[in-house]
Scaffold this motif. Structure first.
Motif, PDB file in Angstrom:
ATOM      1  N   MET A   1       1.152  -1.264   0.001  1.00  0.00           N
ATOM      2  CA  MET A   1      -0.037  -0.109   0.031  1.00  0.00           C
ATOM      3  C   MET A   1       0.963   1.393  -0.045  1.00  0.00           C
ATOM      4  SD  MET A   1      -2.864  -0.586  -0.610  1.00  0.00           S
ATOM      5  CE  MET A   1      -3.332   0.953  -0.514  1.00  0.00           C
ATOM      6  N   TYR A   2       1.917   1.238   0.748  1.00  0.00           N
ATOM      7  CA  TYR A   2       2.884   2.461   0.488  1.00  0.00           C
ATOM      8  C   TYR A   2       3.400   2.634  -0.830  1.00  0.00           C
ATOM      9  CZ  TYR A   2       7.051   5.153   0.731  1.00  0.00           C
ATOM     10  OH  TYR A   2       7.783   5.997   0.434  1.00  0.00           O
ATOM     11  N   LYS A   3       3.614   1.447  -1.842  1.00  0.00           N
ATOM     12  CA  LYS A   3       3.928   1.451  -3.149  1.00  0.00           C
ATOM     13  C   LYS A   3       2.940   2.090  -3.777  1.00  0.00           C
ATOM     14  CE  LYS A   3       6.496  -1.709  -4.587  1.00  0.00           C
ATOM     15  NZ  LYS A   3       6.900  -3.008  -5.219  1.00  0.00           N
ATOM     16  N   TYR A   4       1.760   1.637  -3.651  1.00  0.00           N
ATOM     17  CA  TYR A   4       0.415   2.403  -4.320  1.00  0.00           C
ATOM     18  C   TYR A   4       0.151   3.769  -3.943  1.00  0.00           C
ATOM     19  CZ  TYR A   4      -4.195   3.192  -5.532  1.00  0.00           C
ATOM     20  OH  TYR A   4      -5.505   3.866  -6.096  1.00  0.00           O
ATOM     21  N   TRP A   5       0.275   4.175  -2.703  1.00  0.00           N
ATOM     22  CA  TRP A   5      -0.059   5.601  -2.585  1.00  0.00           C
ATOM     23  C   TRP A   5       1.172   6.487  -3.078  1.00  0.00           C
ATOM     24  CZ3 TRP A   5      -4.616   6.912  -1.803  1.00  0.00           C
ATOM     25  CH2 TRP A   5      -5.610   5.931  -1.387  1.00  0.00           C
ATOM     26  N   TYR A   6       2.421   6.012  -3.207  1.00  0.00           N
ATOM     27  CA  TYR A   6       3.656   6.918  -3.334  1.00  0.00           C
ATOM     28  C   TYR A   6       3.572   6.863  -4.897  1.00  0.00           C
ATOM     29  CZ  TYR A   6       8.508   8.154  -4.070  1.00  0.00           C
ATOM     30  OH  TYR A   6       9.562   8.761  -4.476  1.00  0.00           O
ATOM     31  N   SER A   7       3.175   5.826  -5.657  1.00  0.00           N
ATOM     32  CA  SER A   7       3.228   6.020  -6.970  1.00  0.00           C
ATOM     33  C   SER A   7       2.067   6.800  -7.489  1.00  0.00           C
ATOM     34  CB  SER A   7       3.157   4.413  -7.651  1.00  0.00           C
ATOM     35  OG  SER A   7       2.100   4.095  -7.135  1.00  0.00           O
ATOM     36  N   LEU A   8       0.866   6.420  -6.813  1.00  0.00           N
ATOM     37  CA  LEU A   8      -0.339   7.292  -7.333  1.00  0.00           C
ATOM     38  C   LEU A   8       0.050   8.592  -6.967  1.00  0.00           C
ATOM     39  CD1 LEU A   8      -3.175   7.447  -8.002  1.00  0.00           C
ATOM     40  CD2 LEU A   8      -3.904   7.511  -5.643  1.00  0.00           C
ATOM     41  N   ASP A   9       0.439   9.243  -5.951  1.00  0.00           N
ATOM     42  CA  ASP A   9       1.044  10.492  -5.709  1.00  0.00           C
ATOM     43  C   ASP A   9       2.211  11.062  -6.952  1.00  0.00           C
ATOM     44  OD1 ASP A   9       1.652  13.149  -4.348  1.00  0.00           O
ATOM     45  OD2 ASP A   9       3.149  12.522  -3.364  1.00  0.00           O
ATOM     46  N   ALA A  10       3.179  10.421  -7.030  1.00  0.00           N
ATOM     47  CA  ALA A  10       4.233  10.731  -7.949  1.00  0.00           C
ATOM     48  C   ALA A  10       3.700  10.660  -9.616  1.00  0.00           C
ATOM     49  CB  ALA A  10       5.450   9.578  -7.880  1.00  0.00           C
ATOM     50  N   GLY A  11       3.028   9.740  -9.668  1.00  0.00           N
ATOM     51  CA  GLY A  11       2.276   9.581 -10.994  1.00  0.00           C
ATOM     52  C   GLY A  11       1.217  11.003 -11.225  1.00  0.00           C
ATOM     53  N   SER A  12       0.323  11.382 -10.305  1.00  0.00           N
ATOM     54  CA  SER A  12      -0.576  12.459 -10.499  1.00  0.00           C
ATOM     55  C   SER A  12       0.157  14.020 -10.529  1.00  0.00           C
ATOM     56  CB  SER A  12      -1.669  12.402  -9.254  1.00  0.00           C
ATOM     57  OG  SER A  12      -0.872  12.590  -8.148  1.00  0.00           O
ATOM     58  N   THR A  13       1.466  13.796  -9.729  1.00  0.00           N
ATOM     59  CA  THR A  13       2.222  15.286  -9.945  1.00  0.00           C
ATOM     60  C   THR A  13       3.225  15.069 -10.928  1.00  0.00           C
ATOM     61  OG1 THR A  13       3.623  14.376  -8.077  1.00  0.00           O
ATOM     62  CG2 THR A  13       1.677  15.645  -7.642  1.00  0.00           C
ATOM     63  N   GLY A  14       3.465  14.096 -11.895  1.00  0.00           N
ATOM     64  CA  GLY A  14       4.330  14.304 -12.743  1.00  0.00           C
ATOM     65  C   GLY A  14       5.867  13.986 -12.408  1.00  0.00           C
ATOM     66  N   GLU A  15       5.921  13.319 -11.066  1.00  0.00           N
ATOM     67  CA  GLU A  15       7.327  13.318 -10.813  1.00  0.00           C
ATOM     68  C   GLU A  15       8.003  11.765 -11.310  1.00  0.00           C
ATOM     69  OE1 GLU A  15       7.428  12.726  -6.391  1.00  0.00           O
ATOM     70  OE2 GLU A  15       6.196  14.639  -6.311  1.00  0.00           O
ATOM     71  N   GLY A  16       9.270  11.731 -10.832  1.00  0.00           N
ATOM     72  CA  GLY A  16       9.953  10.687 -11.594  1.00  0.00           C
ATOM     73  C   GLY A  16      10.271  10.720 -12.959  1.00  0.00           C
ATOM     74  N   MET A  17      10.629  11.921 -13.459  1.00  0.00           N
ATOM     75  CA  MET A  17      10.673  11.960 -15.038  1.00  0.00           C
ATOM     76  C   MET A  17       9.702  11.793 -15.849  1.00  0.00           C
ATOM     77  SD  MET A  17      13.939  12.796 -14.647  1.00  0.00           S
ATOM     78  CE  MET A  17      14.344  13.108 -16.428  1.00  0.00           C
ATOM     79  N   SER A  18       8.436  11.974 -15.282  1.00  0.00           N
ATOM     80  CA  SER A  18       7.136  11.782 -15.967  1.00  0.00           C
ATOM     81  C   SER A  18       6.509  13.060 -15.768  1.00  0.00           C
ATOM     82  CB  SER A  18       6.437  10.740 -15.605  1.00  0.00           C
ATOM     83  OG  SER A  18       4.992  10.666 -15.897  1.00  0.00           O
TER      84      SER A  18
END
Length: 269
Positions: free
Chosen positions: A221-238
């Protein structure tokens, strides 16, 4: 004169090569979205089933009725969830309450599609207190919620926080693990999109009621919320939103989380 003639030729070439690009915005195939949880609180289980929407669709929850939803505790006892009579797509049980240390499985059948997930409720870390602290943003002093807790010795603890102001849920995702804070007493400021704004109307004011829920979550669940946050804000070179890393098998989006729940409330003075 030759230089001016060269510039004119270049401009003419660019104009001659101009082309209208027609972008085809075909609707993507819809997917089921399953959002389920088991907690140690009263009425501690709920599963919400919906579908992804196209850009032109109304941004309202359209629940999927008629699904079969089963929660299994420790691979033995099964609980069949009932669909709400007033909120289609919401499945729950009033007699169910999860417990720390137990493993829960979710099984969902919608027509011929089946989805499943497993989550173990981690040990509970005590939510010491909630306070309001000052933070300078854009040269202005803002008040932000701060959570206090002590991470136990031994890495592997993860946390998800949810904030409400006057019963309105903050959209910012607050998620942490103890990779760099193992065994420490912590004071974590929940800096939200609202508190980071220069809009005074979005700030905490005297008399506002702030409520924060602390969830002790597992690694998936940490991975889910972290990736959701990073994906929605365009982090991680996205630069564009991306789907979160789901723990659900079968092709659905969403998550299934077994977590403990604690909440603290404070009124701004």
């Amino acid at each position: 004169m030759k230089q001016l003639l060269y510039i004119a030729i270049v401009i003419t070439c660019f104009c001659a090569c101009e082309k209208v690009i027609d972008i085809n915005l075909n609707n993507a195939a819809k997917k089921y979205v399953v959002e389920g949880y088991v907690t140690d609180g009263v009425n501690g289980v709920r599963v919400r089933i919906s579908q992804t929407m196209n850009i032109e669709d109304a941004n309202t929850f359209q629940g999927i009725s008629g699904a079969k939803v089963i929660i299994t505790a420790d691979g033995t006892t099964q609980y069949v969830l009932s669909e709400s009579t007033t909120k289609p797509g919401i499945y729950a049980s009033s007699s169910f309450r999860g417990a720390v240390g137990h493993t829960y499985s979710m099984y969902v059948q919608v027509g011929t599609d089946t989805f499943s997930a497993v989550s173990t409720m981690p040990r509970e870390v005590y939510f010491d207190s909630l306070r309001l602290q000052d933070r300078v943003v854009f040269g202005k002093t803002r008040r932000v919620p701060a959570v206090f807790y002590t991470d136990p010795d031994g890495k592997g603890n993860s946390y998800h926080f949810i904030e409400w102001r006057n019963r309105v849920k903050e959209s910012t995702i607050f998620v942490r693990n103890d990779d760099n804070t193992d065994g420490r007493s912590l004071n974590i400021q929940l800096v939200s999109f609202s508190s980071n704004s220069d809009d005074d109307s979005k700030q905490i004011k005297k008399g506002d009621t702030i409520r924060v829920e602390m969830q002790c979550i597992d690694a998936a669940m940490y991975k889910y919320w972290y990736s959701l946050d990073a994906g929605s804000t365009g982090e991680g070179m996205s630069a564009t939103p991306a789907n979160a890393v789901s723990n659900i098998r079968g092709g659905a989006l969403g998550y299934f989380s077994a977590h403990s729940v604690q909440a603290r409330t404070i009124v701004a003075d």
